[in-house]
Design a protein around this motif. Sequence first.
Motif: not given
Length: 324
Positions: A27-30, A35-37, A95-97, A57-58
Amino acid sequence: MSPATPPTHSTRLPAPEDPGTLPLPPAAFPDPGVELLRGAFYAQRPGSRPLSMDLWLPRDRGAPVPVVVFVHGGGWRIGRRDDLGPRFRAWQPGPFARIARQGIAVACPDYRLSAEATAPAQLEDLSDALAWLGARADEIGVDPGRTVMWGESAGGHLAALAALTAPTAPTGPTAPAAGTETGAASGSVTVRGCAAWYAPSDLTNFGTDHPKERFDPRDPDSSEARLLGVPPAEDPEHALAHSPVGRVAPGAPPFLLMHGDEDRTVALHQSVRLAEALHAAGAQADLRTVPGGDHQWRALPEEDVLSCFTTTVDFFHDRLGTPA
C-alpha cells in the motif's frame, strides 16, 4: 550408415500464476485519507501480457465500501489505466483520490488494446477484472454487490458493454445504503449503474456531426476496424454485437451519459442513440449535453469540467447509496 537422429527434448513452460492467490501490492498513501494499491495483477491469458489494476481506497474502511470501476479511453489503441484525460492530470488531489476520500473505492484495470487482440477480448478482460474484485473483496475491503462502471471515450464504450453484460440490481431511485442487504451474495458483483463520457455506442454508424470531419466505415485502419478486426461496413452484424446499443435489454442498469455538443471525435448522436435504446427498453438514462464541450472536455472552462466531474460523482453516490 544413416545419420543419427538427434534427440528430442520437450520443454513445458510453467503455467501462469493464479492472480486470485498472488499477494496484493504494498500500500501507498498518496493523499490524506487515501490508500493506493498500484498494479494488482488480476489476469493473464496465454500469449498476452499480464493485466493489472490500480485500487484507490478510503484509508479508514470500517464496513466494506462500494466500488467504481473506471475504464480508460484512447481509441482502444492506446491509453493508461490511471488517466482520466488531459484536463484532470494537474488536479491535486487527483480525481480518483477525491472519490476515495468520499468513501468510494475506484478500480482502474488494464485491458488488451486493439493491436494485442480484437473484440471481444476487451470485454472479456473487464469481466475478469470484475470477477477478481469479487474474489478478493474481503481482502481488499470492498463490497462488489455495489459496483458502478465508468469510462471515457473508448473506455465509456467498454464500460457500457460491461454494465450491459454483468449481473445487475433491480432498478430504483437508489441502491441500498451501506450496511444493508446488497442483494448480492458475498463475493459476487452486481453492477448498479454506468456513467459514460462522450462514448461510442453504435459502431455501425459512427459518423460525425461536424462537416470538417469524415468517417469511412470501410477504412481498415480506423480505430473501430482495428477493434473489430474488420471495417464496420463489411460486417455490420459484428459491429452491432460489439456496440452498447446492440446489447441493451430490459433490466439494464441506470446510465448517466455526458457528451459535449461540439465533440469533433465522437458525435453527440452516439450518446443520443444509447439513451433512446435504454428508454425503449424501459431502463433509466440521464443524457446530459454539455454546451461547448469537445472531446475530453477540450476548451471547456475549468468550472464546467469540475461540474462534469461532480455530476458524475453525485450519480455514483445515488446508485451506491452513499452520502454525498
